[in-house]
Design a protein around this motif. Sequence first.
Motif, mmCIF file in Angstrom:
data_model
loop_
_atom_site.group_PDB
_atom_site.id
_atom_site.type_symbol
_atom_site.label_atom_id
_atom_site.label_comp_id
_atom_site.label_asym_id
_atom_site.label_seq_id
_atom_site.Cartn_x
_atom_site.Cartn_y
_atom_site.Cartn_z
ATOM 1 N N SER A 296 9.861 2.202 6.936
ATOM 2 C CA SER A 296 9.656 2.792 5.595
ATOM 3 C C SER A 296 10.429 3.784 5.463
ATOM 4 O O SER A 296 11.141 4.435 4.417
ATOM 5 C CB SER A 296 8.238 3.326 5.459
ATOM 6 O OG SER A 296 7.226 2.553 5.728
ATOM 7 N N ALA A 297 10.727 4.731 6.520
ATOM 8 C CA ALA A 297 11.645 6.055 6.622
ATOM 9 C C ALA A 297 13.028 5.738 6.390
ATOM 10 O O ALA A 297 13.754 6.363 5.260
ATOM 11 C CB ALA A 297 11.439 6.628 7.764
ATOM 12 N N ILE A 298 13.574 4.479 6.853
ATOM 13 C CA ILE A 298 14.882 4.181 6.929
ATOM 14 C C ILE A 298 15.213 3.453 5.275
ATOM 15 O O ILE A 298 16.175 4.037 4.721
ATOM 16 C CB ILE A 298 15.133 2.799 7.948
ATOM 17 C CG1 ILE A 298 15.410 3.456 9.105
ATOM 18 C CG2 ILE A 298 16.582 2.209 7.459
ATOM 19 C CD1 ILE A 298 15.629 2.534 10.177
ATOM 20 N N ALA A 299 14.145 2.825 4.778
ATOM 21 C CA ALA A 299 14.269 2.269 3.426
ATOM 22 C C ALA A 299 14.513 3.505 2.682
ATOM 23 O O ALA A 299 15.059 3.456 1.654
ATOM 24 C CB ALA A 299 13.144 1.382 3.165
ATOM 25 N N PHE A 300 13.577 4.590 2.578
ATOM 26 C CA PHE A 300 13.485 5.753 1.872
ATOM 27 C C PHE A 300 14.613 6.423 1.803
ATOM 28 O O PHE A 300 15.251 7.075 0.767
ATOM 29 C CB PHE A 300 12.264 6.574 2.117
ATOM 30 C CG PHE A 300 11.794 7.538 1.137
ATOM 31 C CD1 PHE A 300 12.321 7.537 -0.088
ATOM 32 C CD2 PHE A 300 11.194 8.653 1.598
ATOM 33 C CE1 PHE A 300 12.128 8.541 -1.059
ATOM 34 C CE2 PHE A 300 10.757 9.833 0.602
ATOM 35 C CZ PHE A 300 11.246 9.769 -0.694
ATOM 36 N N ALA A 301 15.207 6.673 3.125
ATOM 37 C CA ALA A 301 16.428 7.377 3.584
ATOM 38 C C ALA A 301 17.572 6.579 2.558
ATOM 39 O O ALA A 301 18.486 7.243 2.013
ATOM 40 C CB ALA A 301 16.804 7.550 4.684
ATOM 41 N N LYS A 302 17.545 5.455 2.672
ATOM 42 C CA LYS A 302 18.776 4.509 1.977
ATOM 43 C C LYS A 302 18.736 5.022 0.310
ATOM 44 O O LYS A 302 19.766 5.122 -0.385
ATOM 45 C CB LYS A 302 18.351 2.918 2.215
ATOM 46 C CG LYS A 302 19.544 2.319 2.938
ATOM 47 C CD LYS A 302 19.369 0.869 2.914
ATOM 48 C CE LYS A 302 19.692 0.533 4.517
ATOM 49 N NZ LYS A 302 19.132 -0.767 4.810
ATOM 50 N N ASP A 303 17.465 4.874 -0.010
ATOM 51 C CA ASP A 303 17.061 5.123 -1.698
ATOM 52 C C ASP A 303 17.617 6.438 -1.943
ATOM 53 O O ASP A 303 18.486 6.787 -2.865
ATOM 54 C CB ASP A 303 15.618 5.272 -2.055
ATOM 55 C CG ASP A 303 15.067 3.841 -2.207
ATOM 56 O OD1 ASP A 303 15.785 2.799 -1.880
ATOM 57 O OD2 ASP A 303 13.829 3.724 -2.417
ATOM 58 N N ILE A 304 17.347 7.640 -1.199
ATOM 59 C CA ILE A 304 17.720 8.817 -1.484
ATOM 60 C C ILE A 304 19.288 9.074 -1.666
ATOM 61 O O ILE A 304 19.888 9.650 -2.412
ATOM 62 C CB ILE A 304 17.015 9.688 -0.227
ATOM 63 C CG1 ILE A 304 15.438 10.006 -0.461
ATOM 64 C CG2 ILE A 304 17.550 11.248 -0.435
ATOM 65 C CD1 ILE A 304 14.669 10.348 0.569
#
Length: 421
Positions: A296-304
């Motif tokens: 989840s953190a990696i996916a969120f960091a990608k979005d950001i």
Amino acid sequence: MAKRKQRRPPPFASSSSSSSSSSAAARTSPTTLPTAVAARRRRVPSTSSSLLLTTTAFLLLSFLPRVDGAAREDAVRGRRTIEIRREVVGAASCDRPTHEQEDDARTSVGTSGARDVLRASAESRGGGRDHVEEEGTRPFQRGRGKMAGKWGIVARRRIIHRGGNVDDDNGRHQLHGAVPPKDEPIISPSLLACDWSDMKGEIKKCLDAGCPWLHVDVFDGVFLDSPNALTFGPQMVGSIRKRFADPVLDVHLCVDRPQRYARPMADAGATRIIFQWEAMGDGNDGGDELDDALSSAIAFAKDITSLGMACGVSINPETDVATIFPLLDTGMLDLVDVLAVEPGFGGQQFNHVAIQKIESLRQYRDQSLSPRGIDLKILVDGGVNNSTSSVVTDAGADILVAGTALFRHPRGFEAAVKELR
Ligand SMILES: O=C(CO)[C@@H](O)[C@H](O)COP(=O)(O)O
């Protein structure tokens, strides 16, 4: 819906245009702008005589075709590039401008259409930050030709690109144009502790005292489960950005479903999102939960990062710092926020458990991240004051977030900043 009264606004002095020009002046100080832009700002008309009206309309009309999509100004300040592009994005003809017509014209100034252009421009320049601002709507009266005497409305926006990825003399990255003071920690005031009824004045205080990084705690009263832990949203970030084009705005998300906030915060002009590791799932329990939290953190960091913002992660005092090392290995994050208090409120006691975490992070950065070209800043947040600041900088912190110690200092903000340095 109640019908609003029609009105005939004096040229360049409608409520929207006048507030827009004054706020534009406040947003960006002339010293940070190309001289030509600053000079143009000083030429804003101040009288509403009919002669001036006609002349201004004539000038505006002859100016329009050149402004539309074409006016660009570039400047290099030191090793930082600033590009300002102005675009006319909406226009309307009418007998007399109304509030509704101005609103329609303003709607088309939104950021949506500009996003792809901005991203492409940021990529081609190797990073940096683009920022779109509504410059305002202006009613004007046509002074010549078949349409003489008719009114029109024009809406304009400014796109500001600030170059990034510029190394300073210490070989450290200057993020989004902010210049970290050499050999000194960056002091990032936490707006949680300021006087909310005078946000503009309080931010001016920070900038005047040489603090161009601002920490904006976004609490929704749910994630931290207290009706008092309820603070700012994208509207506040957007209002700050409209007034102040330059500061780094670090948005610390302590909210339920933080992913929902990425796009609104990007549109509002946030520089960086710092998300809470603990909001990604129960990573401290290891096993599948850790894998899920990490995904989840990696996916969120990608979005950001794909929205053009920098990305950081924050860890609670009870979280083992080693759990986030795999996340740092991705190279998508440029900052870790080590919380030295339980998040939610200012004025708490510094928890010394943060010291060991800062040291571990510094060691991991030096031994494992830097050799792979991954740049990381270590930020300490909560309970920072004149007795804890030297302990955390000795341990390796690059950025000190402080609220109470700065905004509630008996001798004022500037004295407080000096003490922390
Ligand atoms: O997020 C937090 C606290 O929840 C911090 O950002 C505080 O706002 C720091 O305030 P002080 O401890 O310096 O008063």
